[in-house]
Design a protein around this motif. Structure first.
Motif, PDB file in Angstrom:
ATOM      1  N   VAL A   1      39.191 -15.309 -18.656  1.00  0.00           N
ATOM      2  CA  VAL A   1      38.834 -16.518 -19.394  1.00  0.00           C
ATOM      3  C   VAL A   1      37.595 -17.163 -18.790  1.00  0.00           C
ATOM      4  O   VAL A   1      36.625 -17.484 -19.491  1.00  0.00           O
ATOM      5  CB  VAL A   1      40.007 -17.522 -19.391  1.00  0.00           C
ATOM      6  N   VAL A   2      37.616 -17.349 -17.481  1.00  0.00           N
ATOM      7  CA  VAL A   2      36.508 -18.017 -16.796  1.00  0.00           C
ATOM      8  C   VAL A   2      35.205 -17.236 -16.967  1.00  0.00           C
ATOM      9  O   VAL A   2      34.167 -17.788 -17.331  1.00  0.00           O
ATOM     10  CB  VAL A   2      36.845 -18.192 -15.300  1.00  0.00           C
ATOM     11  N   SER A   3      35.259 -15.935 -16.715  1.00  0.00           N
ATOM     12  CA  SER A   3      34.038 -15.122 -16.760  1.00  0.00           C
ATOM     13  C   SER A   3      33.504 -14.964 -18.179  1.00  0.00           C
ATOM     14  O   SER A   3      32.303 -15.102 -18.413  1.00  0.00           O
ATOM     15  CB  SER A   3      34.303 -13.738 -16.160  1.00  0.00           C
ATOM     16  N   CYS A   4      34.385 -14.674 -19.118  1.00  0.00           N
ATOM     17  CA  CYS A   4      33.936 -14.390 -20.489  1.00  0.00           C
ATOM     18  C   CYS A   4      33.531 -15.650 -21.237  1.00  0.00           C
ATOM     19  O   CYS A   4      32.598 -15.628 -22.047  1.00  0.00           O
ATOM     20  CB  CYS A   4      35.021 -13.649 -21.264  1.00  0.00           C
ATOM     21  N   LEU A   5      34.225 -16.751 -20.978  1.00  0.00           N
ATOM     22  CA  LEU A   5      33.909 -17.986 -21.687  1.00  0.00           C
ATOM     23  C   LEU A   5      32.627 -18.625 -21.162  1.00  0.00           C
ATOM     24  O   LEU A   5      31.798 -19.105 -21.939  1.00  0.00           O
ATOM     25  CB  LEU A   5      35.075 -18.969 -21.564  1.00  0.00           C
ATOM     26  N   PHE A   6      32.433 -18.587 -19.848  1.00  0.00           N
ATOM     27  CA  PHE A   6      31.269 -19.234 -19.253  1.00  0.00           C
ATOM     28  C   PHE A   6      30.173 -18.256 -18.856  1.00  0.00           C
ATOM     29  O   PHE A   6      29.118 -18.650 -18.369  1.00  0.00           O
ATOM     30  CB  PHE A   6      31.706 -20.085 -18.059  1.00  0.00           C
ATOM     31  N   ARG A   7      30.450 -16.960 -19.024  1.00  0.00           N
ATOM     32  CA  ARG A   7      29.455 -15.902 -18.898  1.00  0.00           C
ATOM     33  C   ARG A   7      28.629 -15.992 -17.611  1.00  0.00           C
ATOM     34  O   ARG A   7      27.407 -16.106 -17.643  1.00  0.00           O
ATOM     35  CB  ARG A   7      28.524 -15.897 -20.117  1.00  0.00           C
ATOM     36  N   GLY A   8      29.340 -15.902 -16.513  1.00  0.00           N
ATOM     37  CA  GLY A   8      28.632 -15.950 -15.246  1.00  0.00           C
ATOM     38  C   GLY A   8      29.537 -15.673 -14.067  1.00  0.00           C
ATOM     39  O   GLY A   8      30.741 -15.439 -14.220  1.00  0.00           O
TER      40      GLY A   8
ATOM     41  N   LEU B   1      30.741 -22.776 -10.809  1.00  0.00           N
ATOM     42  CA  LEU B   1      31.049 -23.944  -9.984  1.00  0.00           C
ATOM     43  C   LEU B   1      29.831 -24.849  -9.835  1.00  0.00           C
ATOM     44  O   LEU B   1      29.930 -26.077  -9.956  1.00  0.00           O
ATOM     45  CB  LEU B   1      31.547 -23.503  -8.609  1.00  0.00           C
ATOM     46  N   GLU B   2      28.683 -24.258  -9.575  1.00  0.00           N
ATOM     47  CA  GLU B   2      27.462 -25.053  -9.393  1.00  0.00           C
ATOM     48  C   GLU B   2      27.098 -25.805 -10.672  1.00  0.00           C
ATOM     49  O   GLU B   2      26.517 -26.897 -10.626  1.00  0.00           O
ATOM     50  CB  GLU B   2      26.301 -24.146  -8.985  1.00  0.00           C
ATOM     51  N   ALA B   3      27.471 -25.224 -11.820  1.00  0.00           N
ATOM     52  CA  ALA B   3      27.197 -25.875 -13.105  1.00  0.00           C
ATOM     53  C   ALA B   3      28.213 -26.969 -13.436  1.00  0.00           C
ATOM     54  O   ALA B   3      28.095 -27.633 -14.470  1.00  0.00           O
ATOM     55  CB  ALA B   3      27.172 -24.828 -14.217  1.00  0.00           C
ATOM     56  N   GLY B   4      29.218 -27.134 -12.568  1.00  0.00           N
ATOM     57  CA  GLY B   4      30.206 -28.189 -12.776  1.00  0.00           C
ATOM     58  C   GLY B   4      31.484 -27.739 -13.454  1.00  0.00           C
ATOM     59  O   GLY B   4      32.187 -28.546 -14.074  1.00  0.00           O
ATOM     60  N   GLY B   5      31.834 -26.458 -13.318  1.00  0.00           N
ATOM     61  CA  GLY B   5      32.970 -25.919 -14.058  1.00  0.00           C
ATOM     62  C   GLY B   5      34.287 -25.847 -13.320  1.00  0.00           C
ATOM     63  O   GLY B   5      35.225 -25.201 -13.819  1.00  0.00           O
TER      64      GLY B   5
END
Length: 309
Positions: free
Chosen positions: A191-198, A204-208
């Protein structure tokens, strides 16, 4: 024991290499292209503690009556149905089948065909198949957990066959619970990787961080509602892995998505979303990630059809 390993990719190749190095009787069941590679070049394997090339036995089909004692299934979920049909001639009265896939759908599919012959199994390894078709184990982590689905005793012969240098083997009396625990983590990571693509560090640095923790909570709530609560150690391990500052971690699901490789999205995310609905657990992030992956698949299929036309 006669051991048949279905698949010689990253997982099958890495664990198969360890078994062969320990003198176990191993045959790989693979597709024709991979069989040609193995016959001409051998199985190339590298890990932090070893780099080797091994002569291996491989087949592309199993003759009727060519029975094995242990069949390890190490293919990705999209290849499972084909694998079930291919291994039928190799299954005898005393054959045990050990699948090493993520999720639970494969267990149900195998039990429907092979019944009590099926064991539960999961592995923890960071491995890949490089451009030269070498199985590469990237870290020292190489663990396998097995168990009877009914909580009974695993035969000593199976324990002895799999307990070799380079594989940290453990036997669980609650392998179903362990499978659910890993599924919750794998799905959270997907979920984390595919939804936020990174990578985790970039997210984390982007505020996630809040969204990462929500994804973990969603997946673990589904497991709990299904009767398999993720323990404290498992939960803390997931949080640590997915909230490590600067981490380059991405899920294998996301890596496959980027490379255009066969996806396990329906097996990992789709099946969990289906079970979430059946137990009344809301999973907005899981649903959004699944929609993202499905949309990508539809767009890719349309593009391929346009090119072929």
């Amino acid at each position: 024991m006669r051991i048949l390993i279905v698949g010689a990719g990253a997982t099958g190749g890495a664990f198969g290499a360890r078994l062969i190095q320990a003198g176990r009787d191993v045959t790989f069941l693979v597709r024709e292209h991979r069989a040609e590679q193995l016959r001409s070049e051998g199985l190339a394997f590298s890990a932090p503690d070893v780099t080797t090339r091994l002569d291996v036995r491989c087949v592309t089909s199993v003759a009727q009556g060519d029975v094995y004692d242990l069949i390890i299934i190490a293919v990705k979920a999209p290849a499972l149905d084909a694998a079930i049909g291919t291994i039928r001639p190799a299954v005898g009265d005393d054959t045990l089948i050990l699948p090493l896939l993520n999720g639970m759908r494969h267990i149900e599919a195998l039990v429907e065909v092979f019944g009590a012959r099926v064991l539960g199994g999961l592995v923890k390894i960071v491995a890949t198949l490089d451009r030269n078709s070498q199985a590469v184990q990237l870290t020292t982590l190489s663990a396998m957990t097995i168990g009877r689905l009914d909580g009974g005793e695993v035969p000593d012969a199976v324990r002895e066959a799999l307990d070799v240098p380079g594989i940290h083997l453990s036997v669980s009396g609650d392998i179903i619970g362990r499978l659910w625990e890993k599924w919750a983590f794998i799905a959270s990571a997907g979920v984390v990787s595919c939804l936020f693509r990174g990578e985790v560090g970039d997210i984390l640095e982007a505020g996630g961080e809040e969204q990462i923790l929500q994804a973990i909570e969603e997946c673990e709530r589904v497991a709990a509602a299904a009767g398999h609560t993720v323990g404290r150690q498992g939960h803390e391990g997931s949080v640590a892995m997915l909230t490590e500052p600067g981490s380059h971690f991405t899920s294998s699901l996301y890596r496959d998505l980027r490379l255009g490789d066969p996806l396990e999205a329906e097996h990992i995310l789709g099946d969990l979303a289906h079970r979430a609905r059946s137990v009344g657990v809301p999973t907005p992030l899981l649903d959004a990630a699944l929609l993202q992956v499905r949309t990508h698949r539809v767009a890719r299929a349309r593009t391929s059809a346009g090119v072929s036309a």
